[in-house]
Design a protein around this motif. Structure first.
Motif, PDB file in Angstrom:
ATOM      1  N   LYS A  69      17.816  -4.059  40.700  1.00  0.00           N
ATOM      2  CA  LYS A  69      16.506  -3.879  41.322  1.00  0.00           C
ATOM      3  C   LYS A  69      15.851  -2.600  40.778  1.00  0.00           C
ATOM      4  N   PRO A  70      14.526  -2.587  40.648  1.00  0.00           N
ATOM      5  CA  PRO A  70      13.848  -1.414  40.066  1.00  0.00           C
ATOM      6  C   PRO A  70      14.245  -0.092  40.724  1.00  0.00           C
ATOM      7  N   GLY A  71      14.440  -0.101  42.038  1.00  0.00           N
ATOM      8  CA  GLY A  71      14.770   1.131  42.751  1.00  0.00           C
ATOM      9  C   GLY A  71      16.124   1.719  42.363  1.00  0.00           C
ATOM     10  N   LEU A  72      17.004   0.890  41.790  1.00  0.00           N
ATOM     11  CA  LEU A  72      18.331   1.371  41.387  1.00  0.00           C
ATOM     12  C   LEU A  72      18.357   1.865  39.942  1.00  0.00           C
ATOM     13  N   ALA A  73      17.263   1.590  39.201  1.00  0.00           N
ATOM     14  CA  ALA A  73      17.262   1.906  37.767  1.00  0.00           C
ATOM     15  C   ALA A  73      17.528   3.386  37.468  1.00  0.00           C
ATOM     16  N   PRO A  74      16.898   4.345  38.206  1.00  0.00           N
ATOM     17  CA  PRO A  74      17.145   5.749  37.863  1.00  0.00           C
ATOM     18  C   PRO A  74      18.629   6.118  37.977  1.00  0.00           C
ATOM     19  N   ALA A  75      19.269   5.696  39.080  1.00  0.00           N
ATOM     20  CA  ALA A  75      20.674   6.084  39.304  1.00  0.00           C
ATOM     21  C   ALA A  75      21.593   5.420  38.288  1.00  0.00           C
ATOM     22  N   VAL A  76      21.362   4.136  38.014  1.00  0.00           N
ATOM     23  CA  VAL A  76      22.274   3.432  37.085  1.00  0.00           C
ATOM     24  C   VAL A  76      22.083   3.958  35.656  1.00  0.00           C
ATOM     25  N   ALA A  77      20.808   4.199  35.257  1.00  0.00           N
ATOM     26  CA  ALA A  77      20.570   4.735  33.905  1.00  0.00           C
ATOM     27  C   ALA A  77      21.258   6.098  33.748  1.00  0.00           C
ATOM     28  N   ALA A  78      21.188   6.929  34.793  1.00  0.00           N
ATOM     29  CA  ALA A  78      21.838   8.251  34.726  1.00  0.00           C
ATOM     30  C   ALA A  78      23.359   8.095  34.667  1.00  0.00           C
ATOM     31  N   GLU A  79      23.866   7.133  35.452  1.00  0.00           N
ATOM     32  CA  GLU A  79      25.327   6.923  35.521  1.00  0.00           C
ATOM     33  C   GLU A  79      25.906   6.519  34.159  1.00  0.00           C
ATOM     34  N   ILE A  80      25.140   5.738  33.379  1.00  0.00           N
ATOM     35  CA  ILE A  80      25.695   5.249  32.106  1.00  0.00           C
ATOM     36  C   ILE A  80      25.361   6.160  30.923  1.00  0.00           C
ATOM     37  N   SER A  81      24.518   7.181  31.155  1.00  0.00           N
ATOM     38  CA  SER A  81      23.977   7.947  30.020  1.00  0.00           C
ATOM     39  C   SER A  81      25.072   8.527  29.125  1.00  0.00           C
ATOM     40  N   SER A  82      26.182   8.993  29.728  1.00  0.00           N
ATOM     41  CA  SER A  82      27.211   9.624  28.885  1.00  0.00           C
ATOM     42  C   SER A  82      28.046   8.586  28.130  1.00  0.00           C
TER      43      SER A  82
END
Ligand SMILES: NC(=O)C1=CN([C@@H]2O[C@H](COP(=O)(O)OP(=O)(O)OC[C@H]3O[C@@H](n4cnc5c(N)ncnc54)[C@H](OP(=O)(O)O)[C@@H]3O)[C@@H](O)[C@H]2O)C=CC1
Ligand SMILES: O=C(O)[C@@H]1CCC=N1
Length: 267
Positions: A69-82
């Motif tokens: 869902k769009p609202g989860l995008a910031p957290a998931v994108a940050a979680e996978i960044s490394s």
């Protein structure tokens, strides 16, 4: 070597993509979703490999599709960044969410592609908008992604400024079509037809009309005029639609959906 494509979120849209791509021998499909039952079903039916979490999926895949869902995008994108690097690519299907924000949340770790799909992707008849404006995207990655979505339907490369309009018209579009189908089936039942038979008739009405519009190269208005005998039944029916401003209601529906898309993107 097979390209590894991972889906973070295998609900309606992620699941439709998995099912639409399952036949591809050159792809290894990975998935993560907190809902284990959908992962297990897609594992059985489509050979999807289950990942324990988003970061592990991103580490193991070349192309990472964000289908939460769009609202989860910031957290998931940050979680996978490394777990991301320049050799990988992040593909987001989240409505409204902009490429610049995705790049920021994922720490600019890899190129970002924004896609707006629709659910007929499930049967290889989706319509997709692709935003390929990230200048860190390699020609190989861009070509692979276009090929991927061409396999799931029709592809339109669009500037990001057109995404709210496309989302409102085509991303949400199947729901409007099904709404109209449902209304017609209900009308048939109201007029005394059996529901199962009315459904069969209405499905073929839509399929046949769309097929004809594809085949005959004339304007949609001309196709409508072919049905409309002077003083006949169709003009009586169309008159009733006009009286209730159905066209204006469709326009308003698409405007409202675009407004919501802008809102989801924080505009
Ligand atoms: N449905 C459509 O027609 C279209 C949808 N989209 C976009 O696709 C995206 C997904 O929509 P849709 O498939 O309809 O939504 P769904 O709710 O059907 O699917 C989202 C899935 O993501 C799961 N999820 C929740 N948190 C996480 C997490 N941290 N990591 C991985 N997965 C998670 C959800 O699990 P749980 O339910 O357990 O929370 C759910 O299974 C949205 O951003 C939407 O804007 C775009 C175009 C069309
Ligand atoms: O309703 C939604 O927000 C998503 C995006 C387009 C279609 N479904």
């Amino acid at each position: 070597m097979k390209a590894r494509l991972g889906l973070i979120g295998t609900g309606n849209m992620g699941g439709a993509m998995v099912q639409g791509l399952a036949h591809r021998q050159d792809l290894e499909l990975h998935g993560y979703d907190p809902d284990k039952s959908c992962l297990e079903r897609l594992g059985r039916e489509c050979g999807l490999k289950q990942q324990p979490g988003p970061a592990e999926l991103a580490r193991d895949c070349d192309y990472v599709v964000l289908a939460v869902k769009p609202g989860l995008a910031p957290a998931v994108a940050a979680e996978i960044s490394s777990s991301l690097d320049r050799s990988k690519c992040l593909i987001s299907v989240a409505a409204g969410v902009k490429t610049g924000d995705l790049a920021f949340w994922s720490n600019k770790a890899c190129p970002v592609v924004r896609v707006m799909p629709n659910t007929p992707a499930l049967v290889g008849r989706g319509v997709f908008a692709l935003c390929l404006e990230d200048d860190t995207l390699s020609p190989e990655q861009a070509g692979f992604i276009q090929g991927l979505f061409q396999d799931l339907g029709q592809v339109h490369v669009l500037p990001e400024k057109s995404f709210d309009a496309f989302t409102a018209l085509i991303g949400s579009g199947p729901a409007y079509v099904y709404y109209f189908m449902e209304s017609m089936v209900d009308a048939g039942v109201y007029m005394g037809l059996g529901r199962a038979q009315a459904t069969e008739m209405v499905l073929e009405l839509f399929a046949g009309s769309a097929h004809m519009a594809h085949k005959e190269k004339c304007h949609i208005t001309q196709l409508k005029e072919m049905v409309t005998s002077p003083g006949g039944t169709t003009t009586a029916g169309l008159g009733a639609l006009e009286k209730r401003a159905v066209k204006a209601a469709v326009l308003k529906a698409v405007q409202e959906a675009a407004r919501r898309s802008r809102e989801l993107g924080g505009k």
